[in-house]
Each structure stands twice: as structure tokens, then as C-alpha cells.
Scaffold this active site. Structure first.
Site, mmCIF file in Angstrom:
data_model
loop_
_atom_site.group_PDB
_atom_site.id
_atom_site.type_symbol
_atom_site.label_atom_id
_atom_site.label_comp_id
_atom_site.label_asym_id
_atom_site.label_seq_id
_atom_site.Cartn_x
_atom_site.Cartn_y
_atom_site.Cartn_z
ATOM 1 N N ARG A 155 0.778 -1.201 -0.059
ATOM 2 C CA ARG A 155 -0.045 -0.174 -0.157
ATOM 3 C C ARG A 155 1.180 1.172 -0.176
ATOM 4 N NH1 ARG A 155 -2.464 -3.020 4.295
ATOM 5 N NH2 ARG A 155 -4.496 -4.384 3.497
ATOM 6 N N LYS A 179 -2.824 -1.315 8.005
ATOM 7 C CA LYS A 179 -4.012 -1.211 8.399
ATOM 8 C C LYS A 179 -3.929 -2.408 10.320
ATOM 9 C CE LYS A 179 -6.336 -1.314 4.562
ATOM 10 N NZ LYS A 179 -8.024 -0.877 3.710
ATOM 11 N N HIS A 270 -1.982 1.723 -5.707
ATOM 12 C CA HIS A 270 -3.249 0.521 -5.611
ATOM 13 C C HIS A 270 -2.806 -0.184 -7.483
ATOM 14 C CE1 HIS A 270 -4.530 -0.545 -2.328
ATOM 15 N NE2 HIS A 270 -5.382 -0.937 -2.300
ATOM 16 N N ARG A 273 -0.227 -2.920 -6.574
ATOM 17 C CA ARG A 273 -0.689 -3.444 -5.985
ATOM 18 C C ARG A 273 -1.383 -4.471 -6.096
ATOM 19 N NH1 ARG A 273 -1.078 -4.627 -0.426
ATOM 20 N NH2 ARG A 273 -3.123 -5.365 0.398
ATOM 21 N N HIS A 296 -3.755 -8.706 4.152
ATOM 22 C CA HIS A 296 -5.309 -9.150 4.613
ATOM 23 C C HIS A 296 -5.320 -9.920 5.328
ATOM 24 C CE1 HIS A 296 -5.681 -8.440 -0.356
ATOM 25 N NE2 HIS A 296 -6.156 -7.167 0.595
ATOM 26 N N TYR A 305 -8.604 -11.107 -6.684
ATOM 27 C CA TYR A 305 -7.503 -11.445 -7.429
ATOM 28 C C TYR A 305 -7.753 -12.792 -7.910
ATOM 29 C CZ TYR A 305 -5.540 -7.717 -5.202
ATOM 30 O OH TYR A 305 -5.472 -6.289 -4.863
#
Length: 324
Positions: A155, A179, A270, A273, A296, A305
Site C-alpha cells: 500500500r 492496517k 493501488h 498492488r 489481508h 484477484y
């Protein structure tokens, strides 16, 4: 009775300190709940109290957003913000019941992320490498930035937040904070390592010298030496004036590189990514390994994906197969 704005402020502080949400996420909560406060005040004709929050108010708030033409993604986010607030109000004893349990919003539209082809990615990296050959400090940094974004599927906030001690060129890894303040160690490849080494030995010293010169000039003028770009400290990536590289600068860089390439969808960092994750899966990488690399929390987030890869396969089939 407690004013709703007081409890909203307390809720946001809870999100900041107890859950460690990013500033971008916190700003979304603040924006949504500020609008809820405004609508509640309009309906009541006075400052709303926490006890005034009920399902009718929340539904009216979302309905007004619908009438204003807000996207379904925005409405879905607002609904999630309201439900998080009402759940916290009930859990902390500020209300006797969670009034948001039955709140529903339109499901967000599902869009597959933009993904560059391998040829497009190589074209972008080659053009950056040519610029870097001119020994321009910023061009050398830009090559390292894009190589690391694509090589590690980071990110943009993780990339600009990296410090010198986080990058290990011997082990080809970078430690980042994602995150929820979760840290992880992510690998990168030899091309990225070469670009990073070149940046550290040739570009970063030049950018750091610019920062020192700027600070000295500011001190002589009686101004704050840290004004402007901000102090670099141990920041790995430096901006053009020597401060820590910012997310907006990276967005401008990547958007400029991708703007002329064929393909729809966002053209910011992004996209790199998404591209890296898809190329990993196209190359046979394990889904859970990709999940760990991306940081994630849920495997379901990573599974988008696989849909991208399937769509690319379908497109190749339609284009190449004689009986497609």
C-alpha cells in the site's frame, strides 16, 4: 442526557486508540458521522442527543443520501459507520439497545480492480530506468518507489512509512506497518533490490543534502527549519526537498506513468498492488501466501484477484481460441 456529538467524538477516539485504524479510515468515519449529526439536527431542530438515535433517523439519513445521488459504495460505507457507532453505544452502556442492527444499505457495486499486463509493467519500469540513468536523484528515487510498490505489492501508506532500518537488502525484505497497526515482513526481488541500492547510494544522499541546505537557510532566516516538507528523520524515501516522501507525491508519480496506458480503472499506486497480486496468482503462487504478502486479514479479500485472473483467462480465450 448526553449530546450525540460528544459520544461520536468518544467513539472516534476509541477507533483511533483501541483499534488502531488509519487516519484515512478515521476521516471516513468522521465525515459520515458528521453528516449524520447534521441531518439529526435538521430533523429535531436542536442539538441531537444520543437517545435520539433510532432506526427511523438512520434510515432517513441514508434515504437523503440516495436522493442526493450518492453512490452505492458511499451509502454502504455510511451504513457500516452507523452500525459500528450504534454497536459501540450499546456495548459501552450508552444506549440500552443496538438500534442499527436492522439497518441495511444497497450493496456496493463490485468492480474488478485495474491490472496492468506484464508488457505494460515492463514498459513503465523500463522508462523509469532510462530516466534514472541520467543520475537525476528524483528519477532514481521514482524507479525505486515503483519497483518496490510492484515488487512487494505494498500500500502507498506502507511504502512512505518505511524507515531506513525496515529495508534489508541482504535478505530482500521490507518490514511495513499496515492496517490496524499490524506489522509484516514482505519480500521483494532482485530488480527492486538493485533500484533500492542505487537509490540509497546515489539519490538519497542528494535529497538529504537538499534537506540540510533548506534547514540551514530557514534557520538563517529565522524560520522554522522543519517547515514545508517536514523533517526526514530515518525515512527511507525522501521527497524532492528532503522531507519524508508523501502519499500525494506517489499518487502523482504513478498516475502520470499509467495515464497513457490502455485500460480502465484507477491509475494510482493501488493499481500496482492489484497488478502484483494478480501476476503472482497467474504465476502459480499460493492464495494464502499472497494473502500474507498483501496483509489481508481475510482470505475473502484476497480472492478478488482469483476473479481477475479468471477474467484475464477468459479474455485470452475469446481473443485466441478459433471456436471461442
Amino acid at each position: 442526557m448526553t449530546a450525540l456529538r460528544v459520544d461520536v467524538d468518544a467513539f472516534v477516539e476509541h477507533l483511533r486508540h483501541a483499534r488502531g485504524l488509519s487516519e484515512n479510515t478515521l476521516r471516513s468515519y468522521l465525515s459520515d458521522l458528521a453528516d449524520l449529526l447534521a441531518v439529526a439536527g435538521q430533523r429535531l431542530g436542536r442539538e441531537p442527543q444520543t437517545a435520539d438515535v433510532d432506526l427511523e433517523l438512520l434510515r432517513d439519513w441514508l434515504w437523503r443520501g440516495t436522493e442526493a445521488g450518492l453512490a452505492r459504495t458511499t451509502l454502504a460505507r455510511r451504513s457500516a459507520s452507523a452500525r459500528a457507532l450504534t454497536r459501540w453505544l450499546e456495548e459501552t452502556g450508552r444506549t440500552g439497545v443496538d438500534v442499527g442492527l436492522r439497518l441495511r444499505a444497497p450493496k456496493a457495486e463490485s468492480h474488478l480492480p485495474r491490472v496492468l499486463t506484464t508488457a505494460q509493467t515492463e514498459s513503465v519500469l523500463t522508462s523509469l530506468a532510462v530516466r534514472a540513468e541520467a543520475d537525476d536523484a528524483v528519477a532514481g528515487r521514482d524507479l525505486a518507489v515503483v519497483e518496490l510498490l510492484y515488487g512487494s505489492a505494498l500500500r502507498v501508506s506502507e511504502l512512505v512509512g518505511a524507515d531506513l532500518g525496515d529495508v534489508d537488502l541482504d535478505r530482500l525484505t521490507v518490514r511495513v506497518t499496515g492496517k490496524g497497526s499490524r506489522q509484516r515482513v514482505v519480500p521483494f526481488g532482485v530488480p527492486a533490490a538493485e533500484a533500492l541500492h542505487r537509490y540509497l547510494t546515489r539519490s538519497r544522499p542528494v535529497l538529504a543534502a537538499r534537506a540540510a541546505a533548506r534547514a540551514g537557510a530557514a534557520a538563517r532566516a529565522g524560520a522554522d527549519p522543519a517547515a514545508g516538507a517536514g523533517p526526514a528523520g530515518d525515512a527511507f524515501f525522501l521527497g524532492a526537498t528532503g522531507g519524508r516522501l508523501g502519499t500525494r507525491a506517489v499518487h502523482r508519480l504513478v498516475s502520470g506513468l499509467l495515464s497513457d496506458l490502455p485500460g480502465s480503472g484507477p491509475s494510482g499506486p493501488h493499481a500496482l498492488r492489484h497488478t502484483a497480486a494478480t501476476h503472482l496468482l497467474d504465476g502459480g503462487a499460493d492464495l494464502r501466501a499472497v494473502q500474507e504478502m498483501l496483509g489481508h486479514a481475510s482470505l475473502g479479500t484476497t480472492q478478488i484477484y482469483t476473479h481477475v485472473s479468471t477474467e484475464r483467462l477468459r479474455e485470452s480465450y475469446r481473443t485466441a481460441h478459433p471456436r471461442a
